[in-house]
Motif scaffolding. Sequence first.
Motif, PDB file in Angstrom:
ATOM      1  N   LEU A  59       4.415  -2.814   9.953  1.00 26.99           N
ATOM      2  CA  LEU A  59       3.677  -3.146   8.732  1.00 26.99           C
ATOM      3  C   LEU A  59       4.614  -2.901   7.554  1.00 26.99           C
ATOM      4  CD1 LEU A  59       0.354  -1.298   9.609  1.00 26.99           C
ATOM      5  CD2 LEU A  59       0.877  -3.732   9.934  1.00 26.99           C
ATOM      6  N   PRO A  60       5.360  -3.910   7.134  1.00 21.89           N
ATOM      7  CA  PRO A  60       6.343  -3.710   6.072  1.00 21.89           C
ATOM      8  C   PRO A  60       5.694  -3.405   4.731  1.00 21.89           C
ATOM      9  CG  PRO A  60       6.143  -6.033   6.587  1.00 21.89           C
ATOM     10  CD  PRO A  60       5.300  -5.299   7.584  1.00 21.89           C
ATOM     11  N   LEU A  61       6.159  -2.344   4.090  1.00 17.35           N
ATOM     12  CA  LEU A  61       5.693  -1.966   2.759  1.00 17.35           C
ATOM     13  C   LEU A  61       6.889  -1.844   1.840  1.00 17.35           C
ATOM     14  CD1 LEU A  61       3.124   0.843   3.638  1.00 17.35           C
ATOM     15  CD2 LEU A  61       2.609  -1.478   2.889  1.00 17.35           C
ATOM     16  N   GLU A  62       6.744  -2.358   0.641  1.00 14.27           N
ATOM     17  CA  GLU A  62       7.787  -2.194  -0.367  1.00 14.27           C
ATOM     18  C   GLU A  62       7.753  -0.760  -0.882  1.00 14.27           C
ATOM     19  OE1 GLU A  62       6.890  -4.988  -3.432  1.00 14.27           O
ATOM     20  OE2 GLU A  62       6.983  -6.704  -2.070  1.00 14.27           O
ATOM     21  N   HIS A  63       8.866  -0.334  -1.466  1.00 15.45           N
ATOM     22  CA  HIS A  63       8.958   1.022  -2.007  1.00 15.45           C
ATOM     23  C   HIS A  63       7.831   1.284  -3.009  1.00 15.45           C
ATOM     24  CE1 HIS A  63      10.696   4.788  -3.303  1.00 15.45           C
ATOM     25  NE2 HIS A  63      10.607   4.370  -4.558  1.00 15.45           N
ATOM     26  N   ARG A  64       7.564   0.343  -3.882  1.00 21.55           N
ATOM     27  CA  ARG A  64       6.526   0.530  -4.896  1.00 21.55           C
ATOM     28  C   ARG A  64       5.137   0.633  -4.274  1.00 21.55           C
ATOM     29  NH1 ARG A  64       4.551  -4.362  -7.512  1.00 21.55           N
ATOM     30  NH2 ARG A  64       4.702  -6.024  -5.985  1.00 21.55           N
ATOM     31  N   GLN A  65       4.928  -0.020  -3.137  1.00 15.50           N
ATOM     32  CA  GLN A  65       3.650   0.092  -2.432  1.00 15.50           C
ATOM     33  C   GLN A  65       3.500   1.483  -1.812  1.00 15.50           C
ATOM     34  OE1 GLN A  65       4.277  -3.311   0.081  1.00 15.50           O
ATOM     35  NE2 GLN A  65       3.050  -4.645  -1.244  1.00 15.50           N
ATOM     36  N   VAL A  66       4.586   1.995  -1.257  1.00 15.92           N
ATOM     37  CA  VAL A  66       4.572   3.352  -0.697  1.00 15.92           C
ATOM     38  C   VAL A  66       4.289   4.368  -1.803  1.00 15.92           C
ATOM     39  CG1 VAL A  66       6.025   5.146   0.359  1.00 15.92           C
ATOM     40  CG2 VAL A  66       6.034   2.819   1.280  1.00 15.92           C
ATOM     41  N   GLU A  67       4.935   4.185  -2.945  1.00 16.25           N
ATOM     42  CA  GLU A  67       4.709   5.103  -4.064  1.00 16.25           C
ATOM     43  C   GLU A  67       3.254   5.046  -4.538  1.00 16.25           C
ATOM     44  OE1 GLU A  67       6.862   7.461  -5.193  1.00 16.25           O
ATOM     45  OE2 GLU A  67       7.963   6.793  -3.416  1.00 16.25           O
ATOM     46  N   ALA A  68       2.680   3.858  -4.601  1.00 19.68           N
ATOM     47  CA  ALA A  68       1.279   3.722  -5.015  1.00 19.68           C
ATOM     48  C   ALA A  68       0.352   4.384  -3.999  1.00 19.68           C
ATOM     49  CB  ALA A  68       0.914   2.251  -5.189  1.00 19.68           C
ATOM     50  N   ALA A  69       0.653   4.234  -2.717  1.00 15.62           N
ATOM     51  CA  ALA A  69      -0.165   4.861  -1.672  1.00 15.62           C
ATOM     52  C   ALA A  69      -0.073   6.381  -1.760  1.00 15.62           C
ATOM     53  CB  ALA A  69       0.286   4.389  -0.291  1.00 15.62           C
ATOM     54  N   ARG A  70       1.110   6.886  -2.044  1.00 17.18           N
ATOM     55  CA  ARG A  70       1.282   8.338  -2.184  1.00 17.18           C
ATOM     56  C   ARG A  70       0.587   8.871  -3.432  1.00 17.18           C
ATOM     57  NH1 ARG A  70       7.646   8.382  -0.458  1.00 17.18           N
ATOM     58  NH2 ARG A  70       7.305   8.745   1.773  1.00 17.18           N
ATOM     59  N   ALA A  71       0.631   8.116  -4.510  1.00 20.95           N
ATOM     60  CA  ALA A  71       0.031   8.563  -5.768  1.00 20.95           C
ATOM     61  C   ALA A  71      -1.496   8.489  -5.744  1.00 20.95           C
ATOM     62  CB  ALA A  71       0.575   7.723  -6.931  1.00 20.95           C
ATOM     63  N   ASN A  72      -2.041   7.575  -4.939  1.00 16.94           N
ATOM     64  CA  ASN A  72      -3.494   7.353  -4.896  1.00 16.94           C
ATOM     65  C   ASN A  72      -3.982   7.252  -3.451  1.00 16.94           C
ATOM     66  OD1 ASN A  72      -3.921   6.770  -7.874  1.00 16.94           O
ATOM     67  ND2 ASN A  72      -2.371   5.248  -7.345  1.00 16.94           N
ATOM     68  N   SER A 103      -0.963   7.906   5.025  1.00 20.16           N
ATOM     69  CA  SER A 103       0.095   8.844   4.624  1.00 20.16           C
ATOM     70  C   SER A 103       0.936   9.258   5.821  1.00 20.16           C
ATOM     71  CB  SER A 103      -0.507  10.078   3.957  1.00 20.16           C
ATOM     72  OG  SER A 103      -1.119   9.725   2.736  1.00 20.16           O
ATOM     73  N   ALA A 104       0.294   9.562   6.943  1.00 20.65           N
ATOM     74  CA  ALA A 104       1.025   9.967   8.152  1.00 20.65           C
ATOM     75  C   ALA A 104       1.896   8.829   8.670  1.00 20.65           C
ATOM     76  CB  ALA A 104       0.045  10.421   9.225  1.00 20.65           C
ATOM     77  N   MET A 105       1.383   7.597   8.628  1.00 22.45           N
ATOM     78  CA  MET A 105       2.175   6.454   9.078  1.00 22.45           C
ATOM     79  C   MET A 105       3.408   6.272   8.195  1.00 22.45           C
ATOM     80  SD  MET A 105      -0.853   3.741   9.964  1.00 22.45           S
ATOM     81  CE  MET A 105       0.221   2.430  10.531  1.00 22.45           C
ATOM     82  N   ILE A 106       3.224   6.414   6.901  1.00 22.27           N
ATOM     83  CA  ILE A 106       4.349   6.267   5.973  1.00 22.27           C
ATOM     84  C   ILE A 106       5.380   7.363   6.213  1.00 22.27           C
ATOM     85  CG2 ILE A 106       5.009   6.476   3.532  1.00 22.27           C
ATOM     86  CD1 ILE A 106       2.350   4.993   2.880  1.00 22.27           C
ATOM     87  N   GLU A 107       4.930   8.587   6.384  1.00 23.23           N
ATOM     88  CA  GLU A 107       5.855   9.708   6.547  1.00 23.23           C
ATOM     89  C   GLU A 107       6.676   9.624   7.828  1.00 23.23           C
ATOM     90  OE1 GLU A 107       6.638  11.647   4.040  1.00 23.23           O
ATOM     91  OE2 GLU A 107       5.108  10.487   2.971  1.00 23.23           O
ATOM     92  N   ARG A 108       6.148   9.011   8.867  1.00 21.70           N
ATOM     93  CA  ARG A 108       6.914   8.917  10.116  1.00 21.70           C
ATOM     94  C   ARG A 108       7.818   7.686  10.171  1.00 21.70           C
ATOM     95  NH1 ARG A 108       1.640   7.520  12.779  1.00 21.70           N
ATOM     96  NH2 ARG A 108       1.840   5.311  13.283  1.00 21.70           N
ATOM     97  N   SER A 109       7.798   6.881   9.113  1.00 24.72           N
ATOM     98  CA  SER A 109       8.653   5.700   9.084  1.00 24.72           C
ATOM     99  C   SER A 109       9.939   5.983   8.326  1.00 24.72           C
ATOM    100  CB  SER A 109       7.907   4.515   8.464  1.00 24.72           C
ATOM    101  OG  SER A 109       7.621   4.774   7.118  1.00 24.72           O
ATOM    102  N   GLN A 110      10.934   5.168   8.577  1.00 23.87           N
ATOM    103  CA  GLN A 110      12.220   5.288   7.908  1.00 23.87           C
ATOM    104  C   GLN A 110      12.372   4.138   6.919  1.00 23.87           C
ATOM    105  OE1 GLN A 110      14.600   7.722   8.307  1.00 23.87           O
ATOM    106  NE2 GLN A 110      13.026   8.743   9.514  1.00 23.87           N
TER     107      GLN A 110
END
Length: 131
Positions: A59-72, A103-110
Motif C-alpha cells: 500500500l504505497p503512501l507518500e511521505h506527506r500521507q504518512v506524516e498526516a496519518a501520524r499527526a491525526n 500506525s503499526a503498519m507504517i512503523e514496520r515499513s521502510q
Amino acid sequence: MVGNKETEHAAIMHVMALERAAGRDPKDVRTSGLPYDIESPPRMIEVKAFSRSARSEALPLEHRQVEAARANPEQYYLYVVDNLAGADGAEVGVRTLHGETLSAMIERSQPQMTYWPTFRAAEYDQADRLL
C-alpha cells in the motif's frame, strides 16, 4: 481493460457513496493538494484502489500521507478498495485502516525514494522502439 485512472475514480465514487450512506458529507479533494483523497468530516480518507484482491499487496503512501496519518491517527483513514474489475465474480470490498493498526503498519515499513520522471512526448516519439 480498465486503466489506473478509471480504477481510482471508481474506488473514489464507491467510497463517497459509502460515506454518504453512513451519514457523512464527503468531498473529493484529490486536486486540492491535501495528503488524502476524500474529506468526510471527521475523516480524512486516502483511497487505494485495486482491480483485483489487495490481500498481501503493498500500500504505497507518500511521505506527506504518512506524516498526516501520524499527526491525526484517529481522523486519518486508509480505505483499501479491491476487486473493482469484478472479473472473478468477487464483490468490490472496502477495508478501512486507521489509528493503531495503520500506525503499526507504517512503523514496520521502510521508506523508499521513488523518482517519477515524465516521459515527454518528444522523448517518447524519439525513443528506440523494439518490434
